[in-house]
Design an enzyme around this catalytic site. Structure first.
Site, PDB file in Angstrom:
ATOM      1  N   ASP A  48       0.839  -1.195   0.000  1.00 48.22           N
ATOM      2  CA  ASP A  48       0.000   0.000   0.000  1.00 48.22           C
ATOM      3  C   ASP A  48       0.878   1.250   0.000  1.00 48.22           C
ATOM      4  OD1 ASP A  48      -2.930   1.115   0.654  1.00 48.22           O
ATOM      5  OD2 ASP A  48      -1.494   2.227   1.864  1.00 48.22           O
ATOM      6  N   TYR A  53       3.340   9.828   0.624  1.00 44.04           N
ATOM      7  CA  TYR A  53       4.337   9.214   1.495  1.00 44.04           C
ATOM      8  C   TYR A  53       5.769   9.509   1.030  1.00 44.04           C
ATOM      9  CZ  TYR A  53       0.333   6.326   2.990  1.00 44.04           C
ATOM     10  OH  TYR A  53      -0.886   5.876   3.428  1.00 44.04           O
ATOM     11  N   LYS A  78      -2.053   6.148  -4.035  1.00 44.51           N
ATOM     12  CA  LYS A  78      -3.070   7.176  -3.828  1.00 44.51           C
ATOM     13  C   LYS A  78      -2.636   8.515  -4.410  1.00 44.51           C
ATOM     14  CE  LYS A  78      -3.584   4.961   0.654  1.00 44.51           C
ATOM     15  NZ  LYS A  78      -2.187   4.506   0.750  1.00 44.51           N
ATOM     16  N   HIS A 106      -6.572  10.235  -2.223  1.00 44.46           N
ATOM     17  CA  HIS A 106      -6.104  10.132  -0.837  1.00 44.46           C
ATOM     18  C   HIS A 106      -7.024  10.836   0.159  1.00 44.46           C
ATOM     19  CE1 HIS A 106      -2.126   9.422   1.507  1.00 44.46           C
ATOM     20  NE2 HIS A 106      -3.163   9.241   2.286  1.00 44.46           N
ATOM     21  N   SER A 138     -10.207   7.471  -0.351  1.00 43.24           N
ATOM     22  CA  SER A 138      -9.655   7.331   0.986  1.00 43.24           C
ATOM     23  C   SER A 138     -10.062   8.544   1.818  1.00 43.24           C
ATOM     24  CB  SER A 138      -8.123   7.223   0.916  1.00 43.24           C
ATOM     25  OG  SER A 138      -7.557   7.062   2.204  1.00 43.24           O
ATOM     26  N   GLN A 160     -10.610   3.793   1.952  1.00 42.50           N
ATOM     27  CA  GLN A 160      -9.612   3.496   2.975  1.00 42.50           C
ATOM     28  C   GLN A 160      -9.709   4.537   4.081  1.00 42.50           C
ATOM     29  OE1 GLN A 160      -4.843   3.574   3.191  1.00 42.50           O
ATOM     30  NE2 GLN A 160      -5.598   2.042   1.744  1.00 42.50           N
ATOM     31  N   LEU A 191      -4.115  -0.943  14.754  1.00 45.28           N
ATOM     32  CA  LEU A 191      -3.483  -1.237  16.049  1.00 45.28           C
ATOM     33  C   LEU A 191      -3.295   0.010  16.911  1.00 45.28           C
ATOM     34  CD1 LEU A 191      -0.732  -3.757  14.836  1.00 45.28           C
ATOM     35  CD2 LEU A 191      -3.082  -4.231  15.554  1.00 45.28           C
ATOM     36  N   THR A 236      -1.546  -2.603   7.576  1.00 43.52           N
ATOM     37  CA  THR A 236      -0.721  -2.414   8.765  1.00 43.52           C
ATOM     38  C   THR A 236       0.746  -2.413   8.345  1.00 43.52           C
ATOM     39  OG1 THR A 236      -0.304  -3.250  11.013  1.00 43.52           O
ATOM     40  CG2 THR A 236      -0.589  -4.891   9.276  1.00 43.52           C
ATOM     41  N   THR A 237       1.634  -2.293   9.295  1.00 44.61           N
ATOM     42  CA  THR A 237       3.052  -2.252   8.937  1.00 44.61           C
ATOM     43  C   THR A 237       3.919  -2.664  10.125  1.00 44.61           C
ATOM     44  OG1 THR A 237       4.743  -0.892   7.860  1.00 44.61           O
ATOM     45  CG2 THR A 237       3.503   0.144   9.641  1.00 44.61           C
ATOM     46  N   SER A 239       8.573  -3.072  10.859  1.00 43.35           N
ATOM     47  CA  SER A 239       9.912  -3.260  10.288  1.00 43.35           C
ATOM     48  C   SER A 239      10.486  -4.597  10.724  1.00 43.35           C
ATOM     49  CB  SER A 239      10.838  -2.128  10.752  1.00 43.35           C
ATOM     50  OG  SER A 239      10.924  -2.121  12.172  1.00 43.35           O
ATOM     51  N   LYS A 240       9.701  -5.366  11.495  1.00 41.58           N
ATOM     52  CA  LYS A 240      10.178  -6.634  12.027  1.00 41.58           C
ATOM     53  C   LYS A 240       9.457  -7.808  11.367  1.00 41.58           C
ATOM     54  CE  LYS A 240      11.188  -4.566  16.548  1.00 41.58           C
ATOM     55  NZ  LYS A 240      10.880  -4.581  17.999  1.00 41.58           N
ATOM     56  N   ARG A 243       6.995  -9.720  13.597  1.00 42.43           N
ATOM     57  CA  ARG A 243       5.723  -9.034  13.818  1.00 42.43           C
ATOM     58  C   ARG A 243       4.799  -9.184  12.604  1.00 42.43           C
ATOM     59  NH1 ARG A 243       4.870  -5.011  17.356  1.00 42.43           N
ATOM     60  NH2 ARG A 243       6.254  -6.288  18.615  1.00 42.43           N
TER      61      ARG A 243
END
Length: 283
Positions: A48, A53, A78, A106, A138, A160, A191, A236-237, A239-240, A243
């Site tokens: 996404d 961004y 977007k 967006h 969105s 969105q 989250l 969601t996102t 960096s691990k 997760r």
């Protein structure tokens, strides 16, 4: 694509239920390594993106370095200006593709001067030209959707919006409106209640349900966002890798919440209101 289940949009396009977001933690940052990890190691094949961004080029580099076949990745991006055509052509170039799978406006605030109807007509043209498979919006309120639908020949496939227990009081009528029109909800910030507002009224309810299901708090909230939006998409996102794998298991290994569990989280969320993004949604 990955083994995740898909959501079928109103135009027949199939979207992996879980998307890897390149906003929030990666906003205006180099996203290449994170996207490579998400795609190749965690097997998240729905990416996404957004012009806003400011990292689409690094997403494109990630896909190029991985040697990803175009049909093996679902790309959402977007529009970040008042010219959807110009924005999409820029995004296609940065991403290194000829077509995106889902293109969204967006925010309606981009078109407060020129009007949402005209913007949507341009979106329909872009879809007809094959620059995007599916078109949606969105951060649209009911009033924004109503204005768009007055001129739409193609109903938006998705909206969105921010979805977590602390905004449901404001979002419920919008979710139900979208459901009535066949517009799928894509949830972002699912989250937020545990990441940005820990210690609130939702936490003990989520923890109890997590214990009942043998799940983590995060998995419960991802499932809740999916179910409260009538089977919507969740973005969601992280960096691990660990997760992300945990998040994927929410949709492969964890059973659905019961209606009572979904409602218990919703009721707990109504005790507080915390919006992280797009304050205009509370109007």
């Amino acid at each position: 694509m990955s083994g995740l289940s898909t959501v079928k949009l109103n135009d027949g396009v199939q979207v992996p239920v879980l998307g890897y977001g390149t906003g929030t933690a990666l906003y205006q940052k180099e996203a290449k390594d994170s996207v490579k990890m998400a795609y190749s190691e965690a097997k998240m094949h729905h990416i996404d993106c957004a012009e806003f961004y400011a990292n689409e080029e690094s997403v494109g580099l990630a896909l190029k370095e991985l040697g990803v076949k175009r049909e093996d990745v679902f790309i959402t991006t977007k529009c970040g200006s008042d010219d959807p055509r110009k924005s999409l052509e820029k995004s296609l170039k940065l991403l290194g593709v000829d077509q995106v799978d889902l293109y969204l406006i967006h925010t309606p605030l981009l078109f407060k001067d020129t009007g949402l109807g005209k913007a949507w007509q341009t979106m329909e043209e872009l879809q007809k030209e094959g620059k995007t498979k599916s078109i949606g919006v969105s951060n649209y309120r009911i009033s924004d959707l109503e204005e768009t639908l007055k001129v739409a020949k193609v109903t938006p496939s998705a909206n969105q919006i921010e979805v977590h227990p602390y905004v449901l009081d404001k979002a419920q009528s919008l979710i139900d409106f979208c459901q009535s029109k066949g517009i799928h909800i894509e949830s972002y910030g699912p989250l937020s209640s545990i990441v940005r507002h820990p210690g609130g009224s939702v936490d003990p309810v989520v923890k109890k349900i997590a214990q009942e299901l043998g799940a983590t708090d995060g998995q419960v909230l991802l499932k809740w966002a999916h179910q409260i939006t009538h089977g919507g998409i969740v973005v969601t996102t992280s960096s691990k890798k660990e997760r992300l794998e945990e998040q994927i298991k929410a949709f492969t290994d964890i059973k659905d919440l019961s209606a009572e569990q979904v409602q218990a989280i919703a009721e707990a969320g109504k005790k507080e209101h915390h919006r992280v993004f797009m304050q205009h949604m509370d109007e």
